[in-house]
Write a protein that holds these residues in place. Sequence first.
Motif, PDB file in Angstrom:
ATOM      1  N   THR A   1       0.883  -1.165   0.000  1.00 56.41           N
ATOM      2  CA  THR A   1       0.000   0.000   0.000  1.00 56.41           C
ATOM      3  C   THR A   1       0.921   1.216   0.000  1.00 56.41           C
ATOM      4  O   THR A   1       1.363   1.669   1.054  1.00 56.41           O
ATOM      5  CB  THR A   1      -0.932   0.010   1.228  1.00 56.41           C
ATOM      6  N   GLY A   2       1.209   1.705  -1.200  1.00 58.67           N
ATOM      7  CA  GLY A   2       2.144   2.814  -1.318  1.00 58.67           C
ATOM      8  C   GLY A   2       3.534   2.416  -0.884  1.00 58.67           C
ATOM      9  O   GLY A   2       4.076   1.396  -1.328  1.00 58.67           O
ATOM     10  N   ILE A   3       4.106   3.147   0.060  1.00 59.11           N
ATOM     11  CA  ILE A   3       5.474   2.896   0.487  1.00 59.11           C
ATOM     12  C   ILE A   3       5.600   1.688   1.391  1.00 59.11           C
ATOM     13  O   ILE A   3       6.666   1.097   1.520  1.00 59.11           O
ATOM     14  CB  ILE A   3       6.033   4.149   1.204  1.00 59.11           C
ATOM     15  N   TYR A   4       4.491   1.285   2.044  1.00 58.55           N
ATOM     16  CA  TYR A   4       4.642   0.235   3.056  1.00 58.55           C
ATOM     17  C   TYR A   4       3.894  -1.057   2.696  1.00 58.55           C
ATOM     18  O   TYR A   4       2.879  -1.035   2.005  1.00 58.55           O
ATOM     19  CB  TYR A   4       4.232   0.737   4.440  1.00 58.55           C
ATOM     20  N   PRO A   5       4.422  -2.200   3.160  1.00 59.34           N
ATOM     21  CA  PRO A   5       3.865  -3.508   2.798  1.00 59.34           C
ATOM     22  C   PRO A   5       2.846  -4.023   3.816  1.00 59.34           C
ATOM     23  O   PRO A   5       2.863  -3.648   4.986  1.00 59.34           O
ATOM     24  CB  PRO A   5       5.098  -4.410   2.798  1.00 59.34           C
ATOM     25  N   TYR A   6       1.981  -4.897   3.327  1.00 63.82           N
ATOM     26  CA  TYR A   6       1.077  -5.672   4.167  1.00 63.82           C
ATOM     27  C   TYR A   6       1.485  -7.142   4.084  1.00 63.82           C
ATOM     28  O   TYR A   6       1.797  -7.656   3.005  1.00 63.82           O
ATOM     29  CB  TYR A   6      -0.368  -5.548   3.682  1.00 63.82           C
ATOM     30  N   SER A   7       1.468  -7.813   5.231  1.00 61.32           N
ATOM     31  CA  SER A   7       1.697  -9.259   5.295  1.00 61.32           C
ATOM     32  C   SER A   7       0.609  -9.863   6.167  1.00 61.32           C
ATOM     33  O   SER A   7       0.466  -9.503   7.334  1.00 61.32           O
ATOM     34  CB  SER A   7       3.075  -9.566   5.882  1.00 61.32           C
ATOM     35  N   ILE A   8      -0.186 -10.773   5.589  1.00 63.53           N
ATOM     36  CA  ILE A   8      -1.348 -11.348   6.272  1.00 63.53           C
ATOM     37  C   ILE A   8      -1.253 -12.868   6.241  1.00 63.53           C
ATOM     38  O   ILE A   8      -0.900 -13.456   5.220  1.00 63.53           O
ATOM     39  CB  ILE A   8      -2.659 -10.891   5.587  1.00 63.53           C
ATOM     40  N   MET A   9      -1.564 -13.488   7.364  1.00 65.22           N
ATOM     41  CA  MET A   9      -1.593 -14.954   7.402  1.00 65.22           C
ATOM     42  C   MET A   9      -2.711 -15.421   8.327  1.00 65.22           C
ATOM     43  O   MET A   9      -2.886 -14.899   9.426  1.00 65.22           O
ATOM     44  CB  MET A   9      -0.268 -15.521   7.899  1.00 65.22           C
ATOM     45  N   SER A  10      -3.470 -16.392   7.851  1.00 65.46           N
ATOM     46  CA  SER A  10      -4.482 -17.041   8.687  1.00 65.46           C
ATOM     47  C   SER A  10      -4.213 -18.533   8.719  1.00 65.46           C
ATOM     48  O   SER A  10      -3.690 -19.103   7.760  1.00 65.46           O
ATOM     49  CB  SER A  10      -5.895 -16.768   8.152  1.00 65.46           C
ATOM     50  N   SER A  11      -4.553 -19.156   9.835  1.00 57.99           N
ATOM     51  CA  SER A  11      -4.392 -20.609   9.997  1.00 57.99           C
ATOM     52  C   SER A  11      -5.708 -21.189  10.504  1.00 57.99           C
ATOM     53  O   SER A  11      -6.278 -20.675  11.468  1.00 57.99           O
ATOM     54  CB  SER A  11      -3.278 -20.932  11.003  1.00 57.99           C
ATOM     55  N   THR A  12      -6.158 -22.262   9.856  1.00 60.58           N
ATOM     56  CA  THR A  12      -7.402 -22.911  10.259  1.00 60.58           C
ATOM     57  C   THR A  12      -7.179 -24.412  10.358  1.00 60.58           C
ATOM     58  O   THR A  12      -6.658 -25.030   9.426  1.00 60.58           O
ATOM     59  CB  THR A  12      -8.540 -22.611   9.259  1.00 60.58           C
ATOM     60  N   PHE A  13      -7.583 -24.983  11.490  1.00 59.64           N
ATOM     61  CA  PHE A  13      -7.398 -26.406  11.775  1.00 59.64           C
ATOM     62  C   PHE A  13      -8.771 -27.079  11.760  1.00 59.64           C
ATOM     63  O   PHE A  13      -9.580 -26.871  12.669  1.00 59.64           O
ATOM     64  CB  PHE A  13      -6.732 -26.593  13.138  1.00 59.64           C
ATOM     65  N   TYR A  14      -9.015 -27.907  10.759  1.00 55.18           N
ATOM     66  CA  TYR A  14     -10.350 -28.475  10.544  1.00 55.18           C
ATOM     67  C   TYR A  14     -10.281 -30.001  10.557  1.00 55.18           C
ATOM     68  O   TYR A  14      -9.467 -30.596   9.828  1.00 55.18           O
ATOM     69  CB  TYR A  14     -10.887 -27.987   9.205  1.00 55.18           C
ATOM     70  N   PRO A  15     -11.118 -30.677  11.359  1.00 52.18           N
ATOM     71  CA  PRO A  15     -11.063 -32.146  11.438  1.00 52.18           C
ATOM     72  C   PRO A  15     -11.290 -32.803  10.078  1.00 52.18           C
ATOM     73  O   PRO A  15     -12.224 -32.429   9.348  1.00 52.18           O
ATOM     74  CB  PRO A  15     -12.205 -32.492  12.406  1.00 52.18           C
ATOM     75  N   VAL A  16     -10.445 -33.765   9.733  1.00 51.40           N
ATOM     76  CA  VAL A  16     -10.588 -34.432   8.438  1.00 51.40           C
ATOM     77  C   VAL A  16     -11.903 -35.197   8.343  1.00 51.40           C
ATOM     78  O   VAL A  16     -12.384 -35.482   7.242  1.00 51.40           O
ATOM     79  CB  VAL A  16      -9.412 -35.389   8.161  1.00 51.40           C
ATOM     80  N   TYR A  17     -12.501 -35.541   9.502  1.00 50.94           N
ATOM     81  CA  TYR A  17     -13.762 -36.280   9.489  1.00 50.94           C
ATOM     82  C   TYR A  17     -14.960 -35.376   9.254  1.00 50.94           C
ATOM     83  O   TYR A  17     -16.094 -35.856   9.201  1.00 50.94           O
ATOM     84  CB  TYR A  17     -13.932 -37.054  10.804  1.00 50.94           C
ATOM     85  N   ASP A  18     -14.718 -34.067   9.131  1.00 44.04           N
ATOM     86  CA  ASP A  18     -15.781 -33.130   8.765  1.00 44.04           C
ATOM     87  C   ASP A  18     -16.995 -33.298   9.674  1.00 44.04           C
ATOM     88  O   ASP A  18     -18.132 -33.276   9.223  1.00 44.04           O
ATOM     89  CB  ASP A  18     -16.168 -33.375   7.290  1.00 44.04           C
ATOM     90  N   ASN A  19     -16.740 -33.473  10.974  1.00 40.96           N
ATOM     91  CA  ASN A  19     -17.830 -33.770  11.908  1.00 40.96           C
ATOM     92  C   ASN A  19     -18.010 -32.703  12.994  1.00 40.96           C
ATOM     93  O   ASN A  19     -18.770 -32.892  13.939  1.00 40.96           O
ATOM     94  CB  ASN A  19     -17.606 -35.129  12.577  1.00 40.96           C
ATOM     95  N   GLN A  20     -17.303 -31.584  12.867  1.00 42.61           N
ATOM     96  CA  GLN A  20     -17.488 -30.469  13.794  1.00 42.61           C
ATOM     97  C   GLN A  20     -16.836 -29.234  13.184  1.00 42.61           C
ATOM     98  O   GLN A  20     -16.194 -29.301  12.141  1.00 42.61           O
ATOM     99  CB  GLN A  20     -16.880 -30.778  15.166  1.00 42.61           C
ATOM    100  N   HIS A  21     -17.052 -28.106  13.841  1.00 46.40           N
ATOM    101  CA  HIS A  21     -16.456 -26.869  13.346  1.00 46.40           C
ATOM    102  C   HIS A  21     -14.934 -26.916  13.490  1.00 46.40           C
ATOM    103  O   HIS A  21     -14.381 -27.790  14.171  1.00 46.40           O
ATOM    104  CB  HIS A  21     -17.015 -25.678  14.118  1.00 46.40           C
ATOM    105  N   ALA A  22     -14.271 -25.971  12.837  1.00 50.83           N
ATOM    106  CA  ALA A  22     -12.825 -25.862  12.977  1.00 50.83           C
ATOM    107  C   ALA A  22     -12.455 -25.810  14.456  1.00 50.83           C
ATOM    108  O   ALA A  22     -13.114 -25.152  15.254  1.00 50.83           O
ATOM    109  CB  ALA A  22     -12.318 -24.607  12.268  1.00 50.83           C
ATOM    110  N   LEU A  23     -11.394 -26.520  14.815  1.00 53.43           N
ATOM    111  CA  LEU A  23     -10.970 -26.558  16.207  1.00 53.43           C
ATOM    112  C   LEU A  23     -10.277 -25.263  16.624  1.00 53.43           C
ATOM    113  O   LEU A  23     -10.264 -24.909  17.797  1.00 53.43           O
ATOM    114  CB  LEU A  23     -10.039 -27.745  16.431  1.00 53.43           C
ATOM    115  N   LYS A  24      -9.741 -24.570  15.631  1.00 53.31           N
ATOM    116  CA  LYS A  24      -9.051 -23.309  15.928  1.00 53.31           C
ATOM    117  C   LYS A  24      -8.829 -22.571  14.620  1.00 53.31           C
ATOM    118  O   LYS A  24      -8.582 -23.189  13.582  1.00 53.31           O
ATOM    119  CB  LYS A  24      -7.704 -23.594  16.611  1.00 53.31           C
TER     120      LYS A  24
END
Length: 320
Positions: A126-149
């Motif tokens: 953004t102009g002179i300065y940079p943005y660095s964004i990271m998200s992490s999502t931990f989701y059960p492979v059994y697809d049997n509940q919401h993301a744990l975190k």
Amino acid sequence: MKKYFNNRTMPVAILGILLLSGACNDVEKNKERELALNDEEVGLEKAKELPKKPLSEEFKKYWYAGNAEITSYELEQARYGEIREGKSVLIYVTEPFLPEKQVKADRNNPGNVPVLKLNATKKYLTGIYPYSIMSSTFYPVYDNQHALKTSLSVQEWCGHVYSQINNRDMFEFTSHSYFEGEADESETLEKSVLENEIWNKIRIHPEELPIGDLNMVPSLEYIRLRHKPFGAYEAVASINSEGDVSTYTVNYPKLERSISITFSKAFPYTIQGWNEEFKSGFGPNAQILRTKATKLKHLKTAYWGQNSNKDLVLRDSLGL
């Protein structure tokens, strides 16, 4: 509204596949910490109570081969009322997760829950300065509940922010920011669909994505960058198919925002790109702009062991 999770009793699928647990750690420690993730050893009482959807041989062969899947994207990011050019990378990998401690497991543990983790990164100027964004999502492979975190960090020259959702009896939200009005936040929320977890669910069971009118928690990135209150917002979700791809769209009427994720219809349901429309900039002159990501390159590799100068060439293979 379509139910998000299927509560029918499912047979227990047995994973006899070795999963490297030392991702992002020292290579020697990787060798010492190889885990045999066997369903019969998942003894956590809470996890046992949840029916598990069976994993196909195709899924196990692809996701339990000891590699991560890395895909790069050309990014056109709306920020401060203008479109910025940048790069985004999605890194998917399976690993064991400790739901009580809410961290990746370092060793074989009876309470381990196998998850499909997504680390999503964005970098742009953004102009002179940079943005660095990271998200992490931990989701059960059994697809049997919401993301744990799920968590988010944003760094730029004005400061940095960090947000996190922990899945316990309720969603527990914490956030830290350099903005006075958002300095330290902590609250709980009744469980609802998380936009962050949709990206993981697509890779496992896209045919069971939630459709119709529902309440959804927008991505942590959107909440932080647009300074919106944490919570579930009314949304309308739909899915359309054309050729060999499908597009999942979520529209938030009150937020004047929509996001569409395009993925391949055939396994492994690779993310081909996405579009996000929302008001960019602040004040009465803010206009709705479109963020767009287009797939560049794709690589399956154990990147955590490729940290030498000689491995820099692999970034070329990702167009980075």
